[in-house]
Design an enzyme around this catalytic site. Structure first.
Site, mmCIF file in Angstrom:
data_model
loop_
_atom_site.group_PDB
_atom_site.id
_atom_site.type_symbol
_atom_site.label_atom_id
_atom_site.label_comp_id
_atom_site.label_asym_id
_atom_site.label_seq_id
_atom_site.Cartn_x
_atom_site.Cartn_y
_atom_site.Cartn_z
ATOM 1 N N ASN A 210 -16.519 -55.906 98.428
ATOM 2 C CA ASN A 210 -15.574 -55.999 97.305
ATOM 3 C C ASN A 210 -15.428 -57.449 96.861
ATOM 4 O O ASN A 210 -16.072 -58.340 97.410
ATOM 5 C CB ASN A 210 -14.214 -55.393 97.701
ATOM 6 N N ASP A 279 -12.988 -49.552 103.321
ATOM 7 C CA ASP A 279 -12.410 -48.377 103.947
ATOM 8 C C ASP A 279 -13.467 -47.434 104.514
ATOM 9 O O ASP A 279 -13.195 -46.656 105.412
ATOM 10 C CB ASP A 279 -11.539 -47.620 102.924
ATOM 11 N N PHE A 325 -1.126 -56.651 103.495
ATOM 12 C CA PHE A 325 -1.180 -56.859 102.053
ATOM 13 C C PHE A 325 -1.519 -55.524 101.405
ATOM 14 O O PHE A 325 -2.332 -54.768 101.930
ATOM 15 C CB PHE A 325 -2.251 -57.894 101.685
HETATM 16 O O1 C5P Z 1 -4.646 -48.971 103.203
HETATM 17 P P1 C5P Z 1 -4.956 -50.219 102.467
HETATM 18 O O2 C5P Z 1 -6.381 -50.644 102.616
HETATM 19 O O3 C5P Z 1 -4.618 -50.242 101.049
HETATM 20 O O4 C5P Z 1 -4.006 -51.307 103.162
HETATM 21 C C1 C5P Z 1 -4.124 -52.653 102.955
HETATM 22 C C2 C5P Z 1 -3.713 -53.412 104.176
HETATM 23 O O5 C5P Z 1 -4.285 -52.835 105.335
HETATM 24 C C3 C5P Z 1 -4.226 -54.833 104.166
HETATM 25 O O6 C5P Z 1 -3.324 -55.614 104.900
HETATM 26 C C4 C5P Z 1 -5.556 -54.733 104.868
HETATM 27 O O7 C5P Z 1 -5.931 -55.963 105.460
HETATM 28 C C5 C5P Z 1 -5.262 -53.670 105.903
HETATM 29 N N1 C5P Z 1 -6.408 -52.819 106.231
HETATM 30 C C6 C5P Z 1 -6.952 -52.878 107.485
HETATM 31 N N2 C5P Z 1 -8.008 -52.052 107.820
HETATM 32 C C7 C5P Z 1 -8.498 -51.190 106.924
HETATM 33 C C8 C5P Z 1 -7.955 -51.124 105.635
HETATM 34 C C9 C5P Z 1 -6.901 -51.951 105.315
HETATM 35 O O8 C5P Z 1 -6.523 -53.681 108.295
HETATM 36 N N3 C5P Z 1 -9.490 -50.421 107.263
#
Ligand code: C5P
Length: 397
Positions: A210, A279, A325
């Site tokens: 990204n 993700d 975040f």
């Molecule tokens: O669920 P989402 O990706 O929107 O959440 C964002 C937050 O979760 C951010 O702080 C990101 O660093 C963290 N995150 C994470 N591991 C993932 C996805 C998001 O630590 N696989």
């Protein structure tokens, strides 16, 4: 390493005989690794030439407010935003009075009104002018508004008087400025920060990723270090330089970021997940480059979910304060509130990444702090300054 490395310092010089000392100040700042821009009032240029300060700072000196050429380059608003700190040295009685009144009739005073960076001033004037009730009242007002007044020193003055009014020495000013970037809010604490994107390999040459630049996470790492913390920065691929005195662990993909975070969090106090983590990852990673098919016009990639680093860390390390975040393109606050609950963290810092002026890749950000007790909206500001503000808030948690 000096805390001033790569710091953006504006040295603002006003008219007084002590202006000759600002040349040494600029030289010391450069030697400490700071980036320096010099602003001079008209009076200052009567005492020392702009060329001297240009040669020492490596940048053309800023003198005019209403100048088309100057504004097309780094104008007063850009200067104001660029600064990590503004040091007015020497600060004349006139400049102190104008700042106390909030006047903005030249570049120096306008810049001071426009900047969100801390302003320090080193007064220099005749002892009677310094002791005058008007100057003392102006000084007090500025201190109440958050200005830091350094000095003046006592001693023999250029005019022959003896008393308070000498500008303090450049070496001492350097020390005060260094202290500006040496906080204690997180003294003795260990902070782990994830930053940047992750990359999930498709084959030996391609990946899913990204637009995250890592700037916010790197700024947080610097700010946490400057608040006295021991900092581990777990970074996905980015071209940013490691902040001085921060332990950086470079990783490529989400699983590696999780493993590095788990290792670093064992004895940590605060975990800030600012990375824009992928993700999903491809189920099969081809060891060879996937060739374009001669027959099929579509290629289907099967993806599987990556672990949620933040949620995993929050559930595994109950002693940790965890912050996430939420980069959103719509329903920013409700989405951040949902994440706060589902990831079980102390705070989500929400930002709208659909706005190109802030968020991914930008040097600016506008965020809202979402906790169980409410939502606080912060103004748009440079990520460097926002990082300091966030670290102060997190230290209070
Ligand atoms: O669920 P989402 O990706 O929107 O959440 C964002 C937050 O979760 C951010 O702080 C990101 O660093 C963290 N995150 C994470 N591991 C993932 C996805 C998001 O630590 N696989």
């Amino acid at each position: 390493m000096s805390r001033l490395v790569n710091k953006h310092i504006i040295v603002a010089v006003s008219g007084g005989i002590a202006a000759y000392k600002s040349a040494e100040l600029v030289r010391l700042l450069k030697a400490a690794g700071a980036q320096v821009e010099v602003v001079m009032t008209h009076g200052a240029s009567e005492f020392i030439t702009p060329l001297t300060l240009q040669a020492l700072s490596g940048n053309a000196v800023h003198q005019l407010l209403l100048n088309a050429k100057a504004e097309a380059g780094m104008g007063h608003i850009q200067l104001a935003r660029w600064a990590d700190a503004v040091l007015i040295a020497p600060a004349s009685a006139n400049v102190i009075a104008k700042l106390a009144q909030g006047l903005a009739d030249d570049l120096l005073t306008t810049l001071c009104l426009a900047t969100q960076a801390p302003i320090l001033l080193a007064p220099a004037m005749n002892q009677a002018m310094w002791s005058n009730a008007a100057t003392q009242c102006n000084k007090k007002q500025l201190q109440q508004r958050g200005y830091t007044v350094l000095g003046p020193a006592n001693g023999a003055q250029a005019c022959g008087d003896i008393g308070p009014g000498r500008m303090i020495e450049p070496t001492q000013l350097l020390e005060y400025l260094t202290q500006q970037f040496t906080g204690h809010a997180l003294q003795g604490r260990k902070v782990v920060i994830t930053a940047g994107p992750t990359r999930e390999a498709i084959d030996s040459v391609r990946y899913i990723s990204n637009h995250s630049s890592g700037k916010m996470g790197y700024a947080l790492a610097t700010a946490a270090y400057e608040s006295g913390a021991k900092v581990v920065l777990i970074s996905g691929p980015t071209s940013l330089l490691a902040p001085p005195d921060v332990h950086r662990v470079m990783v490529e993909n989400t699983n590696q970021m999780l493993t590095a975070s788990q290792q670093a969090c064992v004895d940590a106090d605060l975990f800030i997940a600012s990375a824009a983590v992928a993700d999903y990852r491809p189920v099969h990673v081809s060891l060879q480059k996937i060739k374009k098919s001669a027959t099929a016009s579509r290629l289907v990639l099967e993806l599987e979910e990556n672990p949620d680093i933040l949620a995993t860390i929050a559930s595994q390390f109950s002693h940790l304060t965890c912050i996430g975040f939420a980069a959103e393109t719509e329903h920013v606050i409700p989405n951040a509130q949902a994440k706060l609950a589902c990831k079980q963290v102390a705070m989500m810092i929400a930002n709208d990444v659909s706005d190109n002026d802030i968020g991914f890749n930008s040097d600016y950000n506008r965020v809202s702090l979402v906790t169980k007790t409410g939502v606080e909206h912060l103004e748009t500001q440079p990520k460097r300054l926002l990082a300091r503000l966030l670290i102060d808030r997190l230290a209070q948690l």
